[in-house]
Design a protein around this motif. Sequence first.
Motif, PDB file in Angstrom:
ATOM      1  N   GLY A 418       3.671   6.626 -23.534  1.00 55.13           N
ATOM      2  CA  GLY A 418       4.253   7.813 -22.925  1.00 55.13           C
ATOM      3  C   GLY A 418       3.681   8.133 -21.557  1.00 55.13           C
ATOM      4  N   GLY A 419       2.640   7.414 -21.132  1.00 51.37           N
ATOM      5  CA  GLY A 419       2.030   7.685 -19.839  1.00 51.37           C
ATOM      6  C   GLY A 419       2.696   6.932 -18.706  1.00 51.37           C
ATOM      7  N   GLU A 420       2.048   6.922 -17.576  1.00 48.65           N
ATOM      8  CA  GLU A 420       2.537   6.245 -16.379  1.00 48.65           C
ATOM      9  C   GLU A 420       1.457   5.327 -15.871  1.00 48.65           C
ATOM     10  N   VAL A 421       1.852   4.063 -15.498  1.00 51.68           N
ATOM     11  CA  VAL A 421       0.869   3.080 -15.056  1.00 51.68           C
ATOM     12  C   VAL A 421       1.287   2.541 -13.696  1.00 51.68           C
ATOM     13  N   VAL A 422       0.330   2.231 -12.870  1.00 60.81           N
ATOM     14  CA  VAL A 422       0.552   1.636 -11.551  1.00 60.81           C
ATOM     15  C   VAL A 422      -0.265   0.355 -11.494  1.00 60.81           C
ATOM     16  N   LEU A 423       0.437  -0.808 -11.269  1.00 60.49           N
ATOM     17  CA  LEU A 423      -0.215  -2.107 -11.129  1.00 60.49           C
ATOM     18  C   LEU A 423      -0.258  -2.448  -9.643  1.00 60.49           C
ATOM     19  N   GLU A 424      -1.457  -2.639  -9.107  1.00 55.92           N
ATOM     20  CA  GLU A 424      -1.648  -2.871  -7.684  1.00 55.92           C
ATOM     21  C   GLU A 424      -1.609  -4.357  -7.371  1.00 55.92           C
ATOM     22  N   CYS A 425      -0.930  -4.722  -6.267  1.00 57.92           N
ATOM     23  CA  CYS A 425      -0.933  -6.091  -5.761  1.00 57.92           C
ATOM     24  C   CYS A 425      -1.188  -6.015  -4.274  1.00 57.92           C
ATOM     25  N   ARG A 426      -2.429  -6.228  -3.852  1.00 58.10           N
ATOM     26  CA  ARG A 426      -2.790  -6.072  -2.444  1.00 58.10           C
ATOM     27  C   ARG A 426      -3.653  -7.266  -1.994  1.00 58.10           C
ATOM     28  N   PRO A 427      -3.032  -8.434  -1.860  1.00 57.48           N
ATOM     29  CA  PRO A 427      -3.810  -9.583  -1.376  1.00 57.48           C
ATOM     30  C   PRO A 427      -4.155  -9.405   0.104  1.00 57.48           C
ATOM     31  N   HIS A 428      -5.187 -10.122   0.568  1.00 60.95           N
ATOM     32  CA  HIS A 428      -5.508 -10.140   1.996  1.00 60.95           C
ATOM     33  C   HIS A 428      -4.612 -11.167   2.659  1.00 60.95           C
ATOM     34  N   ALA A 429      -3.818 -10.746   3.658  1.00 65.07           N
ATOM     35  CA  ALA A 429      -2.908 -11.660   4.342  1.00 65.07           C
ATOM     36  C   ALA A 429      -2.641 -11.136   5.736  1.00 65.07           C
ATOM     37  N   SER A 430      -2.526 -12.057   6.685  1.00 68.22           N
ATOM     38  CA  SER A 430      -2.216 -11.658   8.046  1.00 68.22           C
ATOM     39  C   SER A 430      -1.264 -12.696   8.633  1.00 68.22           C
ATOM     40  N   PRO A 431      -0.012 -12.317   8.928  1.00 66.88           N
ATOM     41  CA  PRO A 431       0.545 -10.958   8.751  1.00 66.88           C
ATOM     42  C   PRO A 431       0.761 -10.622   7.278  1.00 66.88           C
ATOM     43  N   SER A 457       6.189   2.485 -23.072  1.00 65.52           N
ATOM     44  CA  SER A 457       6.392   2.275 -24.513  1.00 65.52           C
ATOM     45  C   SER A 457       5.616   1.045 -24.946  1.00 65.52           C
ATOM     46  N   ALA A 458       5.567   0.822 -26.259  1.00 68.17           N
ATOM     47  CA  ALA A 458       4.823  -0.326 -26.782  1.00 68.17           C
ATOM     48  C   ALA A 458       5.408  -1.630 -26.287  1.00 68.17           C
ATOM     49  N   SER A 459       6.736  -1.665 -26.057  1.00 68.26           N
ATOM     50  CA  SER A 459       7.389  -2.903 -25.615  1.00 68.26           C
ATOM     51  C   SER A 459       7.033  -3.263 -24.184  1.00 68.26           C
ATOM     52  N   ASP A 460       6.440  -2.336 -23.417  1.00 65.13           N
ATOM     53  CA  ASP A 460       6.062  -2.643 -22.038  1.00 65.13           C
ATOM     54  C   ASP A 460       4.784  -3.450 -21.943  1.00 65.13           C
ATOM     55  N   GLY A 461       4.098  -3.602 -23.062  1.00 64.99           N
ATOM     56  CA  GLY A 461       2.862  -4.375 -23.048  1.00 64.99           C
ATOM     57  C   GLY A 461       3.136  -5.837 -22.789  1.00 64.99           C
ATOM     58  N   GLY A 462       2.196  -6.563 -22.181  1.00 63.31           N
ATOM     59  CA  GLY A 462       2.362  -7.985 -21.940  1.00 63.31           C
ATOM     60  C   GLY A 462       1.692  -8.417 -20.653  1.00 63.31           C
ATOM     61  N   ARG A 463       2.043  -9.657 -20.192  1.00 68.01           N
ATOM     62  CA  ARG A 463       1.398 -10.261 -19.025  1.00 68.01           C
ATOM     63  C   ARG A 463       2.304 -10.098 -17.810  1.00 68.01           C
ATOM     64  N   GLU A 485      -2.070   4.314 -28.509  1.00 65.42           N
ATOM     65  CA  GLU A 485      -1.539   5.604 -28.946  1.00 65.42           C
ATOM     66  C   GLU A 485      -2.278   6.737 -28.213  1.00 65.42           C
ATOM     67  N   PRO A 486      -1.584   7.855 -27.848  1.00 63.87           N
ATOM     68  CA  PRO A 486      -2.236   8.954 -27.107  1.00 63.87           C
ATOM     69  C   PRO A 486      -3.187   9.755 -27.995  1.00 63.87           C
ATOM     70  N   THR A 487      -4.129  10.438 -27.356  1.00 62.49           N
ATOM     71  CA  THR A 487      -5.111  11.295 -28.053  1.00 62.49           C
ATOM     72  C   THR A 487      -4.563  12.712 -28.147  1.00 62.49           C
ATOM     73  N   LYS A 488      -4.768  13.357 -29.330  1.00 62.06           N
ATOM     74  CA  LYS A 488      -4.315  14.730 -29.529  1.00 62.06           C
ATOM     75  C   LYS A 488      -5.448  15.553 -30.127  1.00 62.06           C
ATOM     76  N   ASP A 570      -6.837   8.119 -21.766  1.00 61.30           N
ATOM     77  CA  ASP A 570      -6.378   9.469 -21.439  1.00 61.30           C
ATOM     78  C   ASP A 570      -7.498  10.485 -21.603  1.00 61.30           C
ATOM     79  N   THR A 571      -7.215  11.703 -21.144  1.00 61.41           N
ATOM     80  CA  THR A 571      -8.142  12.821 -21.267  1.00 61.41           C
ATOM     81  C   THR A 571      -7.351  14.050 -21.688  1.00 61.41           C
ATOM     82  N   VAL A 572      -7.813  14.737 -22.756  1.00 62.41           N
ATOM     83  CA  VAL A 572      -7.161  15.963 -23.215  1.00 62.41           C
ATOM     84  C   VAL A 572      -8.219  17.049 -23.291  1.00 62.41           C
ATOM     85  N   SER A 573      -7.778  18.302 -23.248  1.00 59.12           N
ATOM     86  CA  SER A 573      -8.739  19.406 -23.302  1.00 59.12           C
ATOM     87  C   SER A 573      -8.095  20.616 -23.954  1.00 59.12           C
ATOM     88  N   ALA A 574      -8.955  21.521 -24.449  1.00 65.12           N
ATOM     89  CA  ALA A 574      -8.523  22.792 -25.019  1.00 65.12           C
ATOM     90  C   ALA A 574      -9.581  23.818 -24.679  1.00 65.12           C
TER      91      ALA A 574
END
Length: 989
Positions: A418-431, A457-463, A485-488, A570-574
């Motif tokens: 249910g969360g959001e993920v960002v996969l970074e691809c930043r090789p060194h290249a010129s140009p 979702s669970a189906s997004d897992g993989g290489r 699974e998320p923490t509650k 994740d991080t949850v609080s109350a």
Amino acid sequence: LMYPLDQLEELLIIVLILIKTDEPSDSIFPLSTDDKQVFINCKAKGNPPPHYRWKMDGGEINTQSDPNYSLVEGNLLINNPHVIDHGGVYQCIATNTFGTVVSREAKVQFAFLQNFGRKSRNTVSVREGQAVVLLCGPPPHYGEIKYSWVFNGQRSFLQQDARRFISQMTGNLYIAKVEASDAGNYTCAVRNMMTNATVFSSPTPVVVRRDAVMGEYEPKIEVQFPDTLRVSKGSSVKLECFALGNPVPSISWRRADGNPLPGKIKINHFSGVLEIPYFRPEDAGVYECVAANSRGRNVARGQLVFHNAEHLHWVQTLKDAHMAIDANLQWECKAMGKPRPTYKWLKNGQPLTAEGRIHVEAGRLTISRISVLDSGMYQCVAESEHGAVYASAELKVVASPPDFTGRPVKKATVIRRGGEVVLECRPHASPRATVSWWRGGEQTILQDGTLRITNVSASDGGRYTCLARNHFGTSSSSGTLLVKEPTKILVPPLSLDATVGQSIVLPCEVSSDSSLIPIFKWFFNGKAIDFSRREHFEMIGGGFAGDLMVRNIQLKHSGKYVCMVHTEVDTVSAAADLIVRGPPGAPEGLAVSDITDTAVRLSWGSGPDNHSPVTMYMVQARTPISIGWQTVRTVPDSVPGQMMHATVKDLNPWVDYEFRVVAINGVGVGEPGTPSKPVRTAAAVPKVAPVHVSGGGGARGELVITWEPVPEEQQSGEDFGYVVAFRPLGSSTWIQTVLASADASRYIYRNDSVAPLSQFEVKVGVYNSVGEGPFSPVVTLFSAEEEPTEAPSRVWARAVSASEIEVYWEPIPSESGSGKIIAYEVLFWEEGSEQSEAERVRVIDTTALLSGLKGSTVYLISVRAQNSAGLGPCSPAFNNTTKKPPPSQPPGNIEWNLTNSKIFLNWEHVKALENESEVTGYKVVYRQNWHSRTTVLETNKTSLELQIPSGEDYLIEIKALTGGGDGTSSGPIRIPKMSSKFEILCSWN
């Protein structure tokens, strides 16, 4: 064109000229004969290490051929520096294969002081009463100097006063009015404050002419500060002012606008110098120096202008740039200062020309479509009249294929469902490379190389694989996405109320992915709780529970508590609020008003109620005499919590009281408020009469009256005293007397006509400056009785020893009219002396022991009785003779024999002399060594057998017994301890 990355190192320049500060500063070297070398420091870092060269006043310094200069690791060493040849503006240049940078320009000068010329000075001739100015004319110098003058070669410098002034601006000595004592030789002394060198001028002779005396004239201001003076913020400014005149003028200072002089201003003892330290805008204005004498006055004025100069400093500098071919470069530097700085740009130490792709606008440099030839060291220089500051940075222009070595795709990324993920691809290249993402056989092409997946979702897992291409090649990098699974929070903390001293538990229980380990943190009012201190907080539970226990809660624990649970994904609080209720805080701002003789009005402000409303207030008071604080009566009797005023009643008049207020709520009694300052109630007529009025006794014809003094807090006013009233029993007229003392507790009325034991009615009243108070209840007292009229009868005596006589007599019967006998007095004196010289012994029995008497001496003895009124008549004197004194010779030739546990003693008989008492026996005193307990035996023989335990040392003394007392002791005889198997014989002479 390509460069290996590991060879492209940043070139960083740090230049420290003369003095190590944030910015290099112009400096002055104190130069004396001992100074043979001067260092100017320059330190640069780079790879490869830079080499150095120096400029002075814009010209290159050849350190190889000039013997005065040499390089030491980039630092410039000046050998045998010369004031003129080596003073100037220096600049350091550092160069390596990647570029060149220059340091700021630093002005180097040398402090020096040359000698005065040898030429003698002309004599100055002046009349008495005239003014004179003696010129110093200092020799060539550089650096701060101080002027002093020497009179007639004295060791100490000439002291300035209202008549004499030394200007630190000109060095001249000014004498407002010459006196005859001013004749002599004057020498100017100049001291360089940096080199500490002092030189002296030739003496200037001053001759005071006696042919005429200068008349009086008005002041002439000879030393004056400038008409306009610009002063920088924070600096210190000194204004000099001195006037010539006859009589000697007085100097005073003022502001032309009439405002008072600033409190920080310093004026020297004789007003010749005014100093304003830490100059601020409000100190600016026109200042006036007023010189005045009996002939007139003169004014000098000048304006101090606030010069708002600001130190030149960077607010934005340059950062090194690593850029690809054809990219656009934009650098900007900003400096602050007053006046506003101007900018210039350098590349590798040379001015940068704005043309073609290069554009310069003040502190902004733009280079479009950069190439490898643009690589190098760049410097932005900000300049103003106060100097220059330099900012340096390197431009690296790189051409290379995509390379993931430095920044590969993250091998494993864990994310909650249910969360959001960002996969970074930043090789060194010129140009810059174009990037595409692959998962299985699917391809996604992205502009910035970042793959974002929302609502995972669970189906997004993989290489996932990132593929990067540019003109120079292709490369890829892969990573795995793991979905958890998320923490509650199942059991959150609940908001609570607590009372000070309680202990509570705030729960926090979670559910989480079984592969994850939750980490619990608690925050109190936004700050993480440090459980290592273990004062009040403890985390209890384990696994998926992290409850917070708060022990012995205090008021400071009120606030917001947050349970924060962190896992890898994740991080949850109350949150919950805890309110701690406690006794109320101290009431504030206690004020006392409406003071009367027995009451005051109090008002106060409420303190914190600590989450429990105040139910009532309690008022307390204390006086200098009271024991601690006492609760006082008020109107109303009970002060409710919403009322913050009350009237204190039933106070004593004319007493210093302090008051304080205590608040009470449902939790308990709070801390007392700050006490009021002592206030004194108004004076009033005394209301308390003396107690315990009694008396009696005294000498014949006296009526003794006593009472207990009224305490200070009940005297109700000043000038307190007592009124004593008495009258014979049956009389209607009172006799009164006033005692003007608050401490009085006794009064004696004397009248010889008062018969013994006459009855009187007595009362004691009080008064003060306001009026008279009440009297005590009337009591009946007796006047003094009569002294005894009879002497003791049947007086007789017997000599006890050479120094003691016992005296006996019959008591005086109670019906004799002599009153109650309280004591008897025995008088005794040697025959041949007067009774007035008699010694006295006072006893309450009918026998007395007279001691300390002389032996074989006749004493006359008399006895008299005493009652409360005094002493009665003496009995007829009779004589008695003390016994002869005991022998002065101690027992001699003492022998002792120790056998088993017996001691046998023998001694010679003591023969008394004619004037000594006959020996009737002997006293043997013995004790164990070093013990105080003694045993005494008496015998009429000259031998004795003692039964004593064995194994102890004994001390024995022997004295003769006589009718005159004990004779002289033999002195201690030590009997050593001895086993019962031995026998010791010894004699003691």
